[in-house]
Design an enzyme around this catalytic site. Sequence first.
Site, PDB file in Angstrom:
ATOM      1  CB  SER A  63      42.321  43.617  40.673  1.00  0.00           C
ATOM      2  OG  SER A  63      41.124  43.748  41.389  1.00  0.00           O
ATOM      3  CE  LYS A  66      40.020  46.599  40.437  1.00  0.00           C
ATOM      4  NZ  LYS A  66      40.076  46.317  41.880  1.00  0.00           N
ATOM      5  CE1 TYR A 190      36.371  46.798  38.898  1.00  0.00           C
ATOM      6  CE2 TYR A 190      34.617  45.479  39.854  1.00  0.00           C
ATOM      7  CZ  TYR A 190      35.917  45.934  39.883  1.00  0.00           C
ATOM      8  OH  TYR A 190      36.765  45.527  40.877  1.00  0.00           O
ATOM      9  CE1 TYR A 238      43.361  46.115  45.253  1.00  0.00           C
ATOM     10  CE2 TYR A 238      44.212  43.910  45.607  1.00  0.00           C
ATOM     11  CZ  TYR A 238      43.553  44.823  44.819  1.00  0.00           C
ATOM     12  OH  TYR A 238      43.091  44.447  43.607  1.00  0.00           O
ATOM     13  CB  VAL A 256      40.592  38.448  43.662  1.00  0.00           C
ATOM     14  CG1 VAL A 256      39.448  38.223  42.700  1.00  0.00           C
ATOM     15  CG2 VAL A 256      40.302  37.883  45.024  1.00  0.00           C
TER      16      VAL A 256
END
Length: 303
Positions: A63, A66, A190, A238, A256
């Site tokens: 992630s 991103k 992705y 998050y 992750v």
Amino acid sequence: MDLQSIVAEIAAEMADRPDRGEVATYIPQLARVDPARFGLAVALPDGTVHAAGDADLPFSVQSISKVFTLAIALGRFGDDLWMRVGREPSGQPFNSILQLETERGRPRNPFINAGAIVVTDAILAGHQPRELLGEILQFVRSAAGDEEIHINKSVAASEEATGHRNRALAEFIAAHDNLIHEPDYVLGTYFHQCAIDMTCRQLARAGLFLTNAEGTPSLVGPARVRRINALMMTCGHYDASGDFAYRVGLPGKSGVGGGILMVVPRRAAIAVWSPGLNAAGNSHLGTVAAEILTRRTGWSVFG
Ligand code: GLN
């Protein structure tokens, strides 16, 4: 104490800790990573990198990618991007589908999976997936000043084979007319962007453009850099973003794979990697190490 000693000391302390969290298992390739690994790198605007532990071993950034796709998307679409994705913390796990239903397919922010899928869909416009992945890699390589950054195809394939939840998210977004391309087409891209491998040293250097420090690569304008940092601070971890802000006090983005990228505006970019995760899916020892590092250096955006 000098920075190199602080970094080396933290790596030595982390090597002995028994509490290492749990390695992610839902992507089979990630389940195979040794939880004993720990790397830390601090990159300074003058190009110096202070590194210790496994800082030169590549890991899956997941992630953290991103941040780079958001930078590309803002460069291409500016504020129009916010019509398709929000910029509020979600208070939900990274892969949650809950809010998509009540908020009609407009994800809360670009750092949860749903939001990142929309960002990837947006920047796919006018490109073949292979071209876009080339552009993302080029962005990361220029940010890091290092051409040796690649996509790990077996990690991408591993996620592709088990990506039911992301598939559900993408289908749901498509059902609300917020995807331009077919869900599987977007997801293929992705999964590959998430499967970029980087070392802590490369990632810390790649984060320098987010410091707005003189002499660092200017891939994004200073006002936009501030905004990316704001999103990292509020949404980068998050439903543990508040806890990370409280404990570490820096904008950060976790993955992750156990990596975390952090920004000390005008002073440094930090990358830490320890594969074991806490309950919120963020690196357990990475967060502990970041907390110790900011305590010892006095680095914080909060004064
Ligand atoms: N590729 C991972 C996923 O989509 C990224 C999640 C993460 O790093 N938190 O599930």
